[in-house]
Design a protein around this motif. Structure first.
Motif, PDB file in Angstrom:
ATOM      1  N   THR A  29       1.470 -49.713 119.089  1.00  0.00           N
ATOM      2  CA  THR A  29       1.991 -48.540 119.795  1.00  0.00           C
ATOM      3  C   THR A  29       1.935 -48.793 121.293  1.00  0.00           C
ATOM      4  O   THR A  29       0.870 -49.085 121.835  1.00  0.00           O
ATOM      5  CB  THR A  29       1.149 -47.288 119.461  1.00  0.00           C
ATOM      6  OG1 THR A  29       1.173 -47.067 118.051  1.00  0.00           O
ATOM      7  CG2 THR A  29       1.691 -46.064 120.181  1.00  0.00           C
TER       8      THR A  29
ATOM      9  N   ASP B 185       7.279 -42.288 121.569  1.00  0.00           N
ATOM     10  CA  ASP B 185       7.597 -43.698 121.826  1.00  0.00           C
ATOM     11  C   ASP B 185       6.491 -44.442 122.563  1.00  0.00           C
ATOM     12  O   ASP B 185       6.422 -45.675 122.509  1.00  0.00           O
ATOM     13  CB  ASP B 185       8.896 -43.799 122.633  1.00  0.00           C
ATOM     14  CG  ASP B 185      10.106 -43.371 121.825  1.00  0.00           C
ATOM     15  OD1 ASP B 185      10.021 -43.400 120.579  1.00  0.00           O
ATOM     16  OD2 ASP B 185      11.126 -43.005 122.424  1.00  0.00           O
TER      17      ASP B 185
ATOM     18  N   TYR C 189      13.959 -40.254 129.174  1.00  0.00           N
ATOM     19  CA  TYR C 189      12.802 -39.862 128.366  1.00  0.00           C
ATOM     20  C   TYR C 189      12.297 -38.489 128.781  1.00  0.00           C
ATOM     21  O   TYR C 189      12.423 -38.081 129.936  1.00  0.00           O
ATOM     22  CB  TYR C 189      11.661 -40.876 128.509  1.00  0.00           C
ATOM     23  CG  TYR C 189      11.951 -42.188 127.830  1.00  0.00           C
ATOM     24  CD1 TYR C 189      11.572 -42.406 126.507  1.00  0.00           C
ATOM     25  CD2 TYR C 189      12.622 -43.219 128.503  1.00  0.00           C
ATOM     26  CE1 TYR C 189      11.840 -43.611 125.871  1.00  0.00           C
ATOM     27  CE2 TYR C 189      12.902 -44.427 127.876  1.00  0.00           C
ATOM     28  CZ  TYR C 189      12.511 -44.609 126.559  1.00  0.00           C
ATOM     29  OH  TYR C 189      12.798 -45.793 125.930  1.00  0.00           O
TER      30      TYR C 189
ATOM     31  N   ASN D 108       5.473 -39.488 116.201  1.00  0.00           N
ATOM     32  CA  ASN D 108       6.298 -40.653 116.529  1.00  0.00           C
ATOM     33  C   ASN D 108       6.762 -40.709 117.980  1.00  0.00           C
ATOM     34  O   ASN D 108       7.890 -41.139 118.262  1.00  0.00           O
ATOM     35  CB  ASN D 108       7.506 -40.716 115.602  1.00  0.00           C
ATOM     36  CG  ASN D 108       7.687 -42.091 114.998  1.00  0.00           C
ATOM     37  OD1 ASN D 108       6.715 -42.777 114.716  1.00  0.00           O
ATOM     38  ND2 ASN D 108       8.920 -42.499 114.814  1.00  0.00           N
TER      39      ASN D 108
ATOM     40  N   LYS E 219      12.519 -43.560 116.860  1.00  0.00           N
ATOM     41  CA  LYS E 219      12.582 -43.413 118.315  1.00  0.00           C
ATOM     42  C   LYS E 219      12.843 -41.954 118.655  1.00  0.00           C
ATOM     43  O   LYS E 219      13.753 -41.326 118.110  1.00  0.00           O
ATOM     44  CB  LYS E 219      13.685 -44.296 118.902  1.00  0.00           C
ATOM     45  CG  LYS E 219      13.703 -44.314 120.424  1.00  0.00           C
ATOM     46  CD  LYS E 219      14.696 -45.330 120.935  1.00  0.00           C
ATOM     47  CE  LYS E 219      14.774 -45.319 122.460  1.00  0.00           C
ATOM     48  NZ  LYS E 219      13.503 -45.690 123.099  1.00  0.00           N
ATOM     49  N   THR E 220      12.027 -41.405 119.542  1.00  0.00           N
ATOM     50  CA  THR E 220      12.154 -39.997 119.909  1.00  0.00           C
ATOM     51  C   THR E 220      12.577 -39.785 121.352  1.00  0.00           C
ATOM     52  O   THR E 220      12.958 -38.675 121.719  1.00  0.00           O
ATOM     53  CB  THR E 220      10.806 -39.276 119.717  1.00  0.00           C
ATOM     54  OG1 THR E 220       9.815 -39.911 120.535  1.00  0.00           O
ATOM     55  CG2 THR E 220      10.376 -39.298 118.265  1.00  0.00           C
ATOM     56  N   ASN E 221      12.486 -40.825 122.178  1.00  0.00           N
ATOM     57  CA  ASN E 221      12.697 -40.703 123.622  1.00  0.00           C
ATOM     58  C   ASN E 221      11.714 -39.709 124.239  1.00  0.00           C
ATOM     59  O   ASN E 221      12.029 -39.000 125.190  1.00  0.00           O
ATOM     60  CB  ASN E 221      14.142 -40.294 123.939  1.00  0.00           C
ATOM     61  CG  ASN E 221      15.095 -41.455 123.796  1.00  0.00           C
ATOM     62  OD1 ASN E 221      15.363 -41.897 122.686  1.00  0.00           O
ATOM     63  ND2 ASN E 221      15.608 -41.972 124.900  1.00  0.00           N
TER      64      ASN E 221
ATOM     65  N   LYS F 235       7.132 -55.173 122.548  1.00  0.00           N
ATOM     66  CA  LYS F 235       5.747 -54.864 122.239  1.00  0.00           C
ATOM     67  C   LYS F 235       4.811 -56.058 122.368  1.00  0.00           C
ATOM     68  O   LYS F 235       3.600 -55.916 122.314  1.00  0.00           O
ATOM     69  CB  LYS F 235       5.647 -54.259 120.839  1.00  0.00           C
ATOM     70  CG  LYS F 235       6.343 -52.908 120.740  1.00  0.00           C
ATOM     71  CD  LYS F 235       6.188 -52.281 119.367  1.00  0.00           C
ATOM     72  CE  LYS F 235       6.880 -50.929 119.309  1.00  0.00           C
ATOM     73  NZ  LYS F 235       6.747 -50.267 117.997  1.00  0.00           N
TER      74      LYS F 235
ATOM     75  N   GLY G 230      12.805 -38.594 115.311  1.00  0.00           N
ATOM     76  CA  GLY G 230      12.018 -39.813 115.446  1.00  0.00           C
ATOM     77  C   GLY G 230      11.415 -40.264 114.142  1.00  0.00           C
ATOM     78  O   GLY G 230      11.215 -41.456 113.921  1.00  0.00           O
TER      79      GLY G 230
ATOM     80  N   MET H  73       7.678 -50.744 125.619  1.00  0.00           N
ATOM     81  CA  MET H  73       8.486 -50.084 124.598  1.00  0.00           C
ATOM     82  C   MET H  73       9.694 -50.938 124.218  1.00  0.00           C
ATOM     83  O   MET H  73      10.201 -50.839 123.111  1.00  0.00           O
ATOM     84  CB  MET H  73       8.916 -48.697 125.079  1.00  0.00           C
ATOM     85  CG  MET H  73       7.751 -47.716 125.149  1.00  0.00           C
ATOM     86  SD  MET H  73       8.214 -45.975 125.349  1.00  0.00           S
ATOM     87  CE  MET H  73       8.983 -46.000 126.955  1.00  0.00           C
TER      88      MET H  73
ATOM     89  N   ILE I 143       7.603 -39.401 125.601  1.00  0.00           N
ATOM     90  CA  ILE I 143       6.372 -40.087 126.013  1.00  0.00           C
ATOM     91  C   ILE I 143       5.270 -39.046 126.142  1.00  0.00           C
ATOM     92  O   ILE I 143       5.488 -37.951 126.673  1.00  0.00           O
ATOM     93  CB  ILE I 143       6.580 -40.806 127.364  1.00  0.00           C
ATOM     94  CG1 ILE I 143       7.587 -41.956 127.214  1.00  0.00           C
ATOM     95  CG2 ILE I 143       5.251 -41.320 127.923  1.00  0.00           C
ATOM     96  CD1 ILE I 143       8.062 -42.524 128.531  1.00  0.00           C
TER      97      ILE I 143
END
Length: 338
Positions: free
Chosen positions: A144, A122, A95, A120, A63-65, A315, A58, A312, A67
């Protein structure tokens, strides 16, 4: 065997970590990496069951997928149920969930938000304690994606999903009056959080409507989980011999209260009626079964994930406040025996 890293793969093939990253992210053609090398690397990572570090990825891709679900106490029956629903819904959308507990502590919450922002994630689903308004404003400023849950700030405009605490409290107290109870106490937390304030105001307004004096016991959150709170509740009950019903503002306060009533040899519902806010699995098997305000957990979780996923993707999505009605699960503890 140590976990395989991007650097290990690069060293094995004597190539750069950037080249490995291009291959793993499907950019071989775009970056002119040979088909033979691409196939060799992919076969190697499959053989060694390579799992990429999503948070590190990320930092490179944005993007990390992942939450972050930040609740008051993940071990609490209500919040653990919420976590289970959120995890299932998130996984269906690709996610993963990171859980953390604030313990209702502002400093801890601030540190957690900072940590996961740096990693980072999401988006955030946050059950906010009192005192982190500036951090919430910071999330807004940095765009964010986040949604507040269970409680909100009156002076900070955010998206929020919760239930109608005031009306649910009114409905609960009216039910007790309908059963012939009149001297009803309210045991709650010493808190300025919106959900607790609304429950208290709902109780007080209904008592005054019936021309009865509110009887309130406020417990500090730090004491609410301690075993000696049972003795404190027993003393409170003994101080008001006219009490014929108690409405508990949370399920864990109700559990302590049931222990106190048992210690005093009070019979439910003949000596005293009992009603709890937030249902609990114990309440359906306790003898007598305990009446409770049941929060619409599944519906709220669906709304939370829907709102967060929308943010997400876009925004600039407008703020959305959703209030979902609760139900009153009437059981034996609040129904006077004829």
């Amino acid at each position: 065997m140590a976990k395989l890293s991007l650097k290990d793969i690069a060293q094995h093939f004597n190539i750069s970590t950037a080249t490995v990253s291009y291959i793993l992210n499907g950019k071989s053609v775009e970056k002119r990496v040979s088909l033979q090398l691409t196939e060799s690397v992919m076969e190697f990572v499959k053989k060694h069951d390579y799992k990429p570090n999503m948070l590190a990825k990320g930092l490179r891709t944005g993007k990390t997928n992942v939450i972050c679900l930040m609740v008051e106490e993940i071990a609490d029956h209500f919040f653990s149920a919420v976590a289970g629903h959120i995890e299932t819904l998130a996984y269906e959308k690709g996610y993963k969930i990171i859980y953390c507990s604030t313990k209702n502590d502002a400093a801890r919450a601030k540190d957690l938000i900072k940590t996961f922002e740096q990693q980072n994630v999401d988006g955030f689903i946050i059950v906010p304690p009192t005192g982190i308004e500036e951090e919430i404003r910071g999330l807004i400023k940095s765009s964010t994606p986040f949604v507040l849950f269970d409680r909100y700030y009156t002076k900070v405009k955010t998206s929020y999903v919760g239930m109608d605490n005031y009306e649910s409290s009114v409905k609960a107290v009216e039910h007790l009056f309908s059963q012939g109870y009149e001297n009803i106490a309210f045991v709650t937390l010493d808190s300025e959080q919106t959900q607790m304030r609304e429950r208290l105001v709902g109780y007080e307004s209904t008592m005054m409507k019936h021309q009865k004096t509110p009887i309130v016991k406020s417990v500090q959150y730090s004491k609410a989980m301690q075993s000696n709170i049972v003795d404190e509740m027993a003393q409170f009950i003994q101080s008001f011999p006219q009490l014929d019903a108690i409405f508990f503002a949370t399920n864990y306060l109700a559990i302590h209260g049931l222990k106190a009533l048992d210690k005093l040899h009070k019979k439910i519902p003949t000596d005293i009626g009992v009603l709890a806010f937030d249902d609990h699995a114990l309440f359906e098997v306790y003898k007598p079964t305990i009446t409770a305000v049941t929060q619409p957990i599944h519906e709220m979780c669906i709304q939370l994930m829907s709102d967060l996923l929308e943010k997400m993707v876009d925004k600039s999505t407008e703020l959305n406040n959703v209030i979902i009605p609760a139900t009153l699960s009437v059981r034996q503890s609040s129904v006077k025996l004829q």
